[in-house]
Design a protein around this motif. Structure first.
Motif: not given
Length: 377
Positions: A251, A242, A265, A263
């Motif tokens: 996230t 990340y 983000i 997911e």
């Protein structure tokens, strides 16, 4: 592959498993979530005039697209002599419209499954062609993906009472797609996908996590439509990947029946969506498709490395599935513990409630309540 989830006897040394469900009819690792939408293909894989064969829940499914651009689904078996219709071609004849022509004897079927022609018939031979049908499937195209409705009763199919899920950030063409078939029932694939504790042991990349970097984590989980979410949070400090996004990433990880995990983000105004789609090929094989979208400038630069990383993760998980199968063939009881296996328990509860609510013809009631889970990884 047979397996069952059981609740161990309560002993002073046994972990807390008092809320482990008994599972739906057929048990864990058996049966499917039916009356539901399953991912089958990307829209770009269903070109005009194409006939593609897929297997979903042990059924051969033809996904095609007419020259007019409409996507449709048929059972990929000609009722005459069982040849796969997908091996034929899409043709257009006067008075028939666009039809799928069987490669064996040229029987032609409209995209709703109705037979339009039997070329071998002679004048005076009394056959009601229109009464012969191939099973058709409800198909939807959404966000560049094709979904098929798999009913509980294929001979008397239910009509969809919902649409395929919408995923945040799934805009435009996907930027990265990888897939792999796991030798696993979808139940085992789901709980493996949502397992938060295997990373340091299965995915031992320098840029991800290691056993030495393990530490306690506490995350808030909340119910979502037909599933749950690890609510939006800052990524863990030992999740190095990340950091290349810069800024302050936040996230949220969501799971939804029958087999969707994504997911999402956010880094300021930019976003990344990592979507995993699980399609049960049959009771011993599940297709895992991972699709990524992003408007973050780093994504384009990191794409070759990300592709390699995704492929590595899939192969590592696939290898662990093969190892797990060595034990599962003996049909052992499985031990679910709190809190690391809580999501596995939730999945079983959701599946059981889904099947029960459909059988009782009532609304689905999500059994999950907001809570904080703690584990080390």
């Amino acid at each position: 592959m047979n397996s069952r989830a059981v609740e161990p006897e309560k002993t002073p040394s046994a972990p807390n498993t008092t809320d482990a469900p008994k599972g739906p009819s057929g048990g864990f690792g058996k049966g499917y979530v039916t009356d539901a939408w399953y991912f089958v293909a990307l829209s770009r894989q269903a070109a005009q005039g194409s006939l593609k064969r897929y297997e979903v829940m042990g059924e051969p499914v033809l996904i095609g697209r007419t020259q007019a651009g409409d996507v449709y689904g048929l059972r990929d078996i000609c009722p005459h002599r069982a040849a796969p219709l997908s091996a034929g071609r899409l043709v257009e004849r006067e008075g028939e419209g666009e039809t799928v022509e069987c490669p064996y004897h040229g029987w032609r079927f409209r995209t709703d499954g109705t037979c339009a022609a039997m070329p071998s018939l002679c004048e005076g031979q009394d056959v009601e062609v229109g009464r012969i049908k191939v099973r058709s499937y409800e198909v939807r195209e959404s966000q560049g993906m094709v979904f098929v409705w798999m009913p509980a009763d294929a001979r008397n199919p239910s009509q969809p009472d919902q649409e395929p899920p919408l995923f945040p950030g799934a805009e435009g063409e996907p930027q990265l797609v990888e897939w792999m078939d796991f030798d696993s029932h979808i139940d085992h694939a789901v709980v493996g996908l949502m397992d938060p504790a295997h990373g340091p042991y299965v995915h031992k990349q320098w840029w991800w996590r290691s056993e030495k970097s393990m530490h306690e984590k506490a995350k808030t989980f909340a119910p979502r439509d037909y599933g749950w979410a690890m609510v939006r949070h800052a990524p863990s400090s030992n999740s190095r990947l990340y950091k290349v996004l810069g800024g302050a990433p936040a996230t949220e990880i969501t799971f939804r029946l029958p087999g969707y995990r994504w997911e999402h983000i956010q880094v300021g105004a930019k976003q990344v969506l990592a979507l995993t789609l699980l399609t049960p090929v049959n009771d011993k094989k599940t297709r895992i498709t991972q699709v990524f979208w992003s408007d973050h400038w780093v994504f384009a630069l990191a794409k070759p490395f990300l592709r390699a990383g995704v492929a590595a993760f899939l192969h590592q998980d696939g290898g662990m599935v093969n190892l797990q199968n060595e034990g599962l063939k003996y049909d052992p009881p499985l031990l679910w513990i709190d809190d690391a296996d809580k999501q596995a328990k939730w999945y079983q509860q959701l599946k059981k409630e889904w099947l029960k609510s459909r059988a009782e013809q009532r609304s689905f009631v999500n059994p999950i309540k907001e809570t904080v889970l703690r584990w080390k990884s």
